[in-house]
Design an enzyme around this catalytic site. Structure first.
Site, PDB file in Angstrom:
ATOM      1  N   LYS A  32       0.859  -1.185   0.000  1.00  0.00           N
ATOM      2  CA  LYS A  32       0.000   0.000   0.000  1.00  0.00           C
ATOM      3  C   LYS A  32       0.885   1.221   0.000  1.00  0.00           C
ATOM      4  O   LYS A  32       2.038   1.176   0.441  1.00  0.00           O
ATOM      5  CB  LYS A  32      -0.882   0.021   1.252  1.00  0.00           C
TER       6      LYS A  32
HETATM    7  N1  GLU Z   1      -7.267   0.005  -3.334  1.00  0.00           N
HETATM    8  C1  GLU Z   1      -8.005  -1.176  -3.625  1.00  0.00           C
HETATM    9  C2  GLU Z   1      -8.083  -2.066  -2.397  1.00  0.00           C
HETATM   10  O1  GLU Z   1      -7.911  -1.610  -1.289  1.00  0.00           O
HETATM   11  C3  GLU Z   1      -7.502  -1.886  -4.872  1.00  0.00           C
HETATM   12  C4  GLU Z   1      -6.073  -2.334  -4.831  1.00  0.00           C
HETATM   13  C5  GLU Z   1      -5.563  -2.895  -6.154  1.00  0.00           C
HETATM   14  O2  GLU Z   1      -6.329  -3.022  -7.098  1.00  0.00           O
HETATM   15  O3  GLU Z   1      -4.382  -3.164  -6.216  1.00  0.00           O
HETATM   16  O4  GLU Z   1      -8.390  -3.220  -2.504  1.00  0.00           O
END
Ligand code: GLU
Length: 419
Positions: free
Chosen positions: A108
């Protein structure tokens, strides 16, 4: 766990690992490894703002675990972003990918900023400089960002462009959630919201509840809450309340979802029409009597303070980490059926995986193919988690963690320790 009254999401995420570990046969060393992140990069970087003044921003990219594949996870722009939040979100990405069995690890990123007070020009500069700062961690085989809170396909386009300039050739697979014109996947924008709907429908089916009669309450009306609202509305369910970060709208007979969302897009805030609906707070919204409550905004919304007043029969978590472990205990005692975040909102990363596969293979799938595959993966994930929950007599969240963490632990065991 609480610091200055604020819930620390990383402490919460680690506590969840301990809860799940009680049902998995893992040695203490493995549990420690699963609870720690792999790589953390903190960057402080200057941006020249529109008023010509230079402002220093702080950003983070954290890779939690790459045992099952490249690190994957979104980038958020929010004033409250901090290292422990990003660590927790990275860890949840690892479990999420494993629950739906896609070959990714978890990561993240985030920048502490308020994009609502920034011009497009400033957001572009911030994005490009942040991408440059973290570029040593990124790449289609290493770490693949995506949209998260207050980032969108345009931001992904700037990430892709900046990374491609650094490499000297186009690298569409470095990021997902891109505009379709740049190799984005059809169906990606709606994927998280759709996944929430698909798993909610499975929950209703399991509980012998009828979709058309269901009353839905949604916290958040971005690409998760807003999309879920539209789909529930189309199916004939009643969306009785929805909110943004400022306020909520409520009509016990069902909101005019199209009008509410059109107004939100036009005015960038929810507009209450007093003849049609009542204005409520986000706290009041969470406590409304309903069949399905969808927290689709931020972490730690349902805590020990309000959990006993939650009246929903089902909670489907569109957001990451909206419920604290203490609140979980209260909700489980009340018999609330929870579709946990790492299952309910896994639709986003699932279609991110499809996008990445299409980029690497230079293929374009139809929207029908994407949705069909998404539906099958989400239904399978739900079935597997429910199976564990029923057979081991454990709550749905614990079951999802047992499935996800179990898969990651097994991948780690097979890979072994180097050297
Ligand atoms: N931000 C989204 C999540 O928390 C998608 C993450 C992604 O597609 O890599 O799942």
């Amino acid at each position: 766990m609480a610091q200055d009254g604020k819930i620390n999401p990383f402490e919460m995420a680690k506590e969840q690992v301990d809860i799940a570990a009680q049902h998995l046969n893992l040695d203490p060393g493995s549990i420690e490894k699963l609870k720690s992140t792999k790589r953390e990069l903190i960057v402080h970087f200057p941006i020249e703002m529109d008023n010509k003044k230079v402002k220093i921003f702080t950003g983070y990219r954290v890779q939690h675990n790459v045992a099952r594949g490249p690190a994957k996870g979104g980038i958020r722009y929010h004033p409250d972003v901090d290292l422990d939040e990003v660590r927790a979100l990275a860890m949840w990405m690892t479990w999420k990918s494993a629950v739906v069995n896609i070959p990714f690890g978890g990561a993240k990123g985030g920048v502490e900023c308020n994009p609502k007070e920034m011009s497009l020009h400033e957001i572009e500069h911030l994005t490009r400089r942040f991408t440059w700062e973290i570029s040593l961690m990124l790449g289609p085989e290493q770490d693949i960002p995506a949209p998260d809170v207050y980032t969108n396909p345009q931001v992904m386009a700037w990430i892709m462009d900046t990374f491609s300039i650094l490499k000297g050739y186009s690298v569409p697979g470095v990021v997902t959630g891109k505009p379709i014109e740049l190799g984005g996947s059809l169906g990606r924008f709606e994927a998280t919201g759709r996944g929430v709907v698909i798993t909610s429908l499975e929950a209703l089916k399991h509980l012998n509840m009828v979709t058309e009669k269901a009353k839905i309450v949604i916290q958040g009306c971005g690409n998760v809450g807003g999309v879920a609202a539209m789909h529930f509305d189309r199916m004939g369910a009643k969306v009785i309340a929805i909110s943004d970060s400022q306020k909520g709208l409520y009509n016990e007979n069902g909101l005019d979802v199209k009008r509410v969302l059109n107004n939100k897009a036009k005015h960038r805030c929810l507009v209450c029409e007093p003849k049609e609906e009542t204005e409520i707070t986000n706290q009041e919204l969470l406590e409304l009597k309903c069949d399905i409550l969808i927290p689709a905004a931020m972490e730690s919304q349902i805590t020990k303070k309000n959990a006993s007043r939650i009246k929903a029969k089902v909670i489907a978590e569109g957001a990451n980490g909206p419920t604290t472990p203490e609140a979980d205990d209260i909700l489980n005692d009340k018999g609330v059926f929870i579709v946990p975040d790492i299952l309910a909102n896994a639709g986003g990363v699932t279609v991110s995986y499809f996008e990445w596969v299409q980029n690497l293979q230079e293929l374009i799938w139809s929207e029908e193919e994407v949705l069909d595959r998404l539906t099958r993966i989400m239904q399978k994930g739900f079935k597997e988690v429910l199976g564990i929950s029923l057979s081991q007599k454990i709550p749905m969240r614990t079951a999802a963690l047992v499935l996800g963490i179990g898969r990651v632990a097994e991948a780690s065991r097979l890979r072994g320790l180097y050297p």
